[in-house]
Scaffold this active site. Structure first.
Site, PDB file in Angstrom:
ATOM      1  N   SER A  74       0.807  -1.220   0.000  1.00 28.77           N
ATOM      2  CA  SER A  74       0.000   0.000   0.000  1.00 28.77           C
ATOM      3  C   SER A  74       0.842   1.272   0.000  1.00 28.77           C
ATOM      4  CB  SER A  74      -0.948   0.006   1.197  1.00 28.77           C
ATOM      5  OG  SER A  74      -1.870  -1.041   1.086  1.00 28.77           O
ATOM      6  N   HIS A  98       0.439   4.328   4.511  1.00 33.86           N
ATOM      7  CA  HIS A  98      -0.019   5.100   3.357  1.00 33.86           C
ATOM      8  C   HIS A  98       0.655   6.471   3.300  1.00 33.86           C
ATOM      9  CE1 HIS A  98      -3.724   2.389   3.657  1.00 33.86           C
ATOM     10  NE2 HIS A  98      -3.023   1.998   2.621  1.00 33.86           N
TER      11      HIS A  98
END
Length: 130
Positions: A61, A112
């Site tokens: 991610s 993230h």
């Protein structure tokens, strides 16, 4: 989650690879993988809240967020955020980060965010001239 990451990699990777070439894309994936993990660890260590040191982050991610920045910041168009609202490309990575935290609150914020920072470093650090 794995399926979403795989589909996102194909969509983002295809668009970015057309712009920067196959060899540079491969190199960028390696660098983004190493730097997003390193950045995540550095952020967790630097923050005063010990919860971040115990936060699990395993996966791709962070690299995807680096790819999102690399691809969208090279575009002048807008992007659809989950098919609900149009966001200028420049702000799409941050909007996606906030939306992910709201929709799925247990995802790794630092994972993230580290990818977003790595993508910005690539863009402003000279990678945009590839």
């Amino acid at each position: 989650h794995l399926g979403v990451n795989m589909l996102s990699t194909v969509a983002l990777g295809r668009a970015l690879e057309k712009r920067i070439g196959t060899m540079r894309m491969g190199a960028w994936l390696v660098v983004a993988t190493l730097l997003s993990g390193t950045t995540h660890c550095a952020l967790a260590f630097a923050l005063p809240d010990p919860r971040y040191m115990r936060e699990h982050s395993l996966g791709f991610s962070g690299v995807l967020f680096a790819l999102i920045v690399s691809e969208t910041w090279r575009s002048n168009s807008s992007r659809s955020l989950f098919g609900m609202v149009e966001v200028p490309s420049r702000y799409y990575p941050l909007a996606a980060l906030v939306a992910m935290q709201v929709v799925v609150p247990n995802v790794s914020l630092l994972g993230h965010l580290s990818g977003l920072l790595v993508g910005a470093l690539e863009y402003y650090g000279g990678g945009a001239g590839w």
